[in-house]
Scaffold this active site. Structure first.
Site, PDB file in Angstrom:
ATOM      1  N   GLY A  12       0.843  -1.199   0.000  1.00  0.00           N
ATOM      2  CA  GLY A  12       0.000   0.000   0.000  1.00  0.00           C
ATOM      3  C   GLY A  12       0.871   1.239   0.000  1.00  0.00           C
ATOM      4  N   VAL A  15       0.204   7.794   0.422  1.00  0.00           N
ATOM      5  CA  VAL A  15       1.085   8.753   1.102  1.00  0.00           C
ATOM      6  C   VAL A  15       1.657   8.163   2.397  1.00  0.00           C
ATOM      7  CG1 VAL A  15       1.233  11.079   2.074  1.00  0.00           C
ATOM      8  CG2 VAL A  15      -0.266  10.640   0.155  1.00  0.00           C
ATOM      9  N   VAL A  76      -3.224  -0.199   4.072  1.00  0.00           N
ATOM     10  CA  VAL A  76      -4.318  -0.106   3.099  1.00  0.00           C
ATOM     11  C   VAL A  76      -5.576   0.258   3.893  1.00  0.00           C
ATOM     12  CG1 VAL A  76      -3.270  -1.790   1.525  1.00  0.00           C
ATOM     13  CG2 VAL A  76      -4.859  -2.602   3.282  1.00  0.00           C
ATOM     14  N   SER A 130      -0.033   6.350  14.486  1.00  0.00           N
ATOM     15  CA  SER A 130      -0.592   7.695  14.566  1.00  0.00           C
ATOM     16  C   SER A 130       0.437   8.760  14.259  1.00  0.00           C
ATOM     17  CB  SER A 130      -1.162   7.954  15.964  1.00  0.00           C
ATOM     18  OG  SER A 130      -1.668   9.274  16.021  1.00  0.00           O
ATOM     19  N   LYS A 184      -5.368   2.102  19.673  1.00  0.00           N
ATOM     20  CA  LYS A 184      -5.420   3.162  18.649  1.00  0.00           C
ATOM     21  C   LYS A 184      -6.850   3.696  18.508  1.00  0.00           C
ATOM     22  CE  LYS A 184      -4.026   5.890  15.307  1.00  0.00           C
ATOM     23  NZ  LYS A 184      -5.048   6.138  14.365  1.00  0.00           N
ATOM     24  N   TYR A 192     -10.884  12.852  18.942  1.00  0.00           N
ATOM     25  CA  TYR A 192     -12.160  13.508  18.628  1.00  0.00           C
ATOM     26  C   TYR A 192     -12.516  14.495  19.740  1.00  0.00           C
ATOM     27  CZ  TYR A 192     -13.918  10.501  14.737  1.00  0.00           C
ATOM     28  OH  TYR A 192     -14.138   9.866  13.553  1.00  0.00           O
TER      29      TYR A 192
HETATM   30  C1  6PG Z   1      -3.855   9.454  13.569  1.00  0.00           C
HETATM   31  C2  6PG Z   1      -5.298   9.732  13.172  1.00  0.00           C
HETATM   32  C3  6PG Z   1      -5.722   9.036  11.940  1.00  0.00           C
HETATM   33  C4  6PG Z   1      -7.197   9.223  11.598  1.00  0.00           C
HETATM   34  C5  6PG Z   1      -7.617  10.609  11.356  1.00  0.00           C
HETATM   35  C6  6PG Z   1      -8.971  10.773  10.715  1.00  0.00           C
HETATM   36  O1  6PG Z   1      -3.702   9.051  14.709  1.00  0.00           O
HETATM   37  O2  6PG Z   1      -2.945   9.679  12.782  1.00  0.00           O
HETATM   38  O3  6PG Z   1      -6.129   9.263  14.213  1.00  0.00           O
HETATM   39  O4  6PG Z   1      -5.462   7.665  12.121  1.00  0.00           O
HETATM   40  O5  6PG Z   1      -7.423   8.500  10.450  1.00  0.00           O
HETATM   41  O6  6PG Z   1      -7.575  11.333  12.519  1.00  0.00           O
HETATM   42  O7  6PG Z   1     -10.021  10.336  11.512  1.00  0.00           O
HETATM   43  P1  6PG Z   1     -11.497  10.806  11.154  1.00  0.00           P
HETATM   44  O8  6PG Z   1     -11.602  10.830   9.669  1.00  0.00           O
HETATM   45  O9  6PG Z   1     -12.419   9.787  11.756  1.00  0.00           O
HETATM   46  O10 6PG Z   1     -11.646  12.169  11.747  1.00  0.00           O
END
Ligand code: 6PG
Length: 464
Positions: A12, A15, A76, A130, A184, A192
Site C-alpha cells: 500500500g 502517502v 491499506v 498515529s 489506537k 475527537y
Molecule cells: C492518527 C489519526 C488518523 C485518523 C484521522 C482521521 O492518529 O494519525 O487518528 O489515524 O485516520 O484522525 O479520523 P477521522 O476521519 O475519523 O476524523
C-alpha cells in the site's frame, strides 16, 4: 552475485505507506514496497533513490525478495482491502512470517484475522500508527499488539522508525490479540474529544469574545508555550495564520463547517457503552460531528430561532483553564476505558507504557501525557486519573473557571457540548451521592425491577 533480501515489506504505497517505508529505509533497514498502481511504485522508486528501497507491482517478486521471517506491513484502507491483501499473500507465505496491519482496523476484525492466520502459523499484528503523513515520514507513535515473541522480529524496525521522546521510542508491544488496534481506537476517541474541545474554545473566543483570526493565532501560540502544549494546539495556531490561495480570505473562514468522520470515534463510544464505561466527552464529540453535518437544517433553524446575542463574559484566561481541565477529562475517560477493556478482553495493557508512547509522534501528544505517565507509574492500578493526588491538585483550581466558561456559553447560546460534558462528568464523578435512588425507585414502581438499599444487603421490591 547474491540477490539482496529486504528486511521489511510494505503493501500500500499511498502517502502514508510511502512515507513510512522511506522512514524505515532512512533508519538503515532495507525495504521493499508493493502496490498495483504504477505511479505509486514509480514515485517510491524515485523518492527512494540513495536508499536501499525497492518497489514492485508483482506480489511474487515482493514475497521472494523478503528475508525470513518475512515482515510485511499493510497500510491499506481498513475493512475489505485488508482481507483482500491477506488472502492474496497468504498462499505464498511461510510459517513464522509476520503480517502487520497498520491501519485503523476494527479490533474484532483483528481478532478474526489473528485466529485465521495463526492456523497457518503466520503471526498477525494489529498496529495502530498515529501521526498522519508527516508522522509516518519523521516518526509516528506505533501501537502494536500480537504475539510477544514474534514482536521481537519487528521491534528493532519499529523502534528505529518511531518518534522519540527523551531518547525513548514511541512504540511498545502493548498486549496480545487486537490490543494495538483497540488502543489506537481509544486514541482516536480522545482525539475527537480534544479536537471538539479546541473547536468550542475557538467558537467562544470568536463569536463570544470577538477575537480576530490574528488574535486567535496569537492566543493558541501562547497556549502552546504553556501547560496546554500539544500537537493539536500547535497546528490550530498554524491554521489561523493560513491564507486561502483562491480568495484573499483566511482559509479557516472559507472551510465548510460540516465534520466528516471515518468511524473510529463512534466505535470508541459504542464500545465504551458495551463496557459500561462513561466517556461523555467522546460521545458528544461524535454527536457534534453529526449535528454539524445537518447544515441545511441548522440554517433553517437559525432562521426560525435566530442566532441571538452571542456575547460572552468569559475571559481568554478562563477559556484556557477550561480547555486544560477538559483535556484532563478526555484523557481520564479514555484511560478508564482502556483499563476496562484490558480486563474484559485480557489485553494486559500497561497504562504507563501507553501514556509513554503517546508522548510523541501521535495526534494526541501533549505535555500532559508525561504527567499522566507519572500518575500511572505512581500507581499502576489507578482506576481513574481523577483519583490521583497530583492530578487532583491540578484540577481543583480549574473548576471555577470551567464552570464560568460553560455557563457563559449557555447564556450566550454558543454550544459548548464537550466542555459541559467534561464538567458534568467531573461533577457527577465527584458526587458521592447521585439521584439514581429516584431512578431505581421509578424502575421498581413501573416494572418491579427491584432496588438495593443503603442500610442493608439484599434485593428489594415494593408494592408502590
Ligand atoms: C492518527 C489519526 C488518523 C485518523 C484521522 C482521521 O492518529 O494519525 O487518528 O489515524 O485516520 O484522525 O479520523 P477521522 O476521519 O475519523 O476524523
Amino acid at each position: 552475485m547474491t540477490e539482496i533480501k529486504y528486511d521489511f515489506g510494505l503493501v500500500g504505497l499511498g502517502v502514508m505507506g510511502r512515507n513510512f517505508i522511506l522512514n524505515v529505509a532512512d533508519n538503515n533497514f532495507s525495504a521493499i514496497g508493493l502496490d498495483l498502481d504504477t505511479e505509486k511504485v514509480e514515485s517510491l522508486l524515485t523518492e527512494g533513490e540513495g536508499r536501499v528501497v525497492h518497489a514492485t507491482q508483482d506480489k511474487l517478486e515482493f514475497i521472494e525478495k523478503l528475508a525470513p521471517p518475512r515482515k510485511i506491513m499493510l497500510l491499506v484502507p481498513a475493512g475489505k482491502p485488508v482481507d483482500a491483501v491477506i488472502n492474496d499473500l497468504k498462499p505464498h507465505l511461510s510459517e513464522g512470517d509476520i503480517i502487520i496491519d497498520g491501519g485503523n482496523s476494527f479490533y474484532t476484525d483483528t481478532n478474526r484475522r489473528f485466529e485465521e492466520l495463526s492456523r497457518d502459523n503466520i503471526h498477525f499484528f494489529g498496529a495502530g500508527v498515529s501521526g498522519g503523513a508527516k508522522g509516518a515520514r519523521k516518526g509516528p507513535s506505533i501501537m502494536p499488539g500480537g504475539d510477544k515473541e514474534a514482536y521481537q522480529h519487528i521491534k528493532p524496525i519499529f523502534e528505529a522508525a518511531s518518534a522519540k521522546v527523551n531518547g525513548e521510542p514511541c512504540v511498545a508491544h502493548l498486549g496480545n490479540g487486537s490490543a494495538g488496534n483497540y488502543v489506537k481506537m481509544v486514541h482516536n476517541g480522545i482525539e475527537y474529544g480534544m479536537m471538539q474541545l479546541i473547536a468550542e474554545a475557538y467558537d467562544l473566543m470568536k463569536r463570544g469574545l470577538g477575537l480576530s483570526n490574528d488574535q486567535l493565532q496569537e492566543t493558541f501560540t501562547q497556549w502552546n508555550a504553556g501547560r496546554l502544549q500539544s500537537f493539536l494546539i500547535e497546528i490550530t495556531s498554524e491554521i489561523f495564520a493560513q491564507k486561502d490561495t483562491l480568495t484573499s480570505a483566511d482559509l479557516v473562514d472559507v472551510i465548510l463547517d460540516k465534520g466528516k468522520q471515518k468511524g473510529t470515534g463512534k466505535w470508541t463510544s459504542q464500545n465504551a457503552m458495551d463496557l459500561g464505561i462513561p466517556i461523555p466527552t467522546v460521545d458528544v464529540s461524535v454527536s457534534m460531528r453529526e449535528i454539524s453535518s445537518l447544515k441545511g437544517m441548522r440554517e433553517e433553524a437559525e432562521s426560525i430561532y435566530g442566532a441571538g446575542s452571542t456575547n460572552s463574559d468569559a475571559t481568554v484566561e478562563q477559556v484556557e483553564e477550561a480547555l486544560y481541565f477538559n483535556f484532563i477529562m478526555a484523557y481520564a475517560q479514555g484511560m478508564q476505558q482502556l483499563a476496562a477493556a484490558s480486563e474484559e478482553y485480557g489485553y494486559e495493557l500497561d497504562l504507563e507504557v501507553i501514556s509513554k508512547i503517546w508522548r510523541g509522534g501521535c495526534i494526541i501528544r501533549s505535555g500532559l501525557l508525561e504527567k499522566m505517565r507519572k500518575a500511572f507509574s505512581r500507581n499502576a492500578k489507578l482506576q481513574n486519573l481523577l483519583l490521583d493526588g497530583e492530578f487532583a491538585d491540578e484540577i481543583k483550581p480549574l473548576v471555577g473557571s470551567t464552570s464560568k466558561v460553560v455557563s457563559s456559553g449557555l447564556n450566550a447560546g454558543i454550544p459548548l457540548s464537550a466542555m459541559s460534558a467534561g464538567l458534568n462528568y467531573f461533577n457527577a464523578f465527584k458526587s458521592g451521592r447521585l439521584p439514581m435512588n429516584l431512578v431505581q425507585a421509578q424502575r421498581d414502581h413501573f416494572g418491579s425491577h427491584t432496588y438495593e438499599r443503603t442500610d442493608r444487603e439484599g434485593i428489594f421490591h415494593t408494592e408502590w
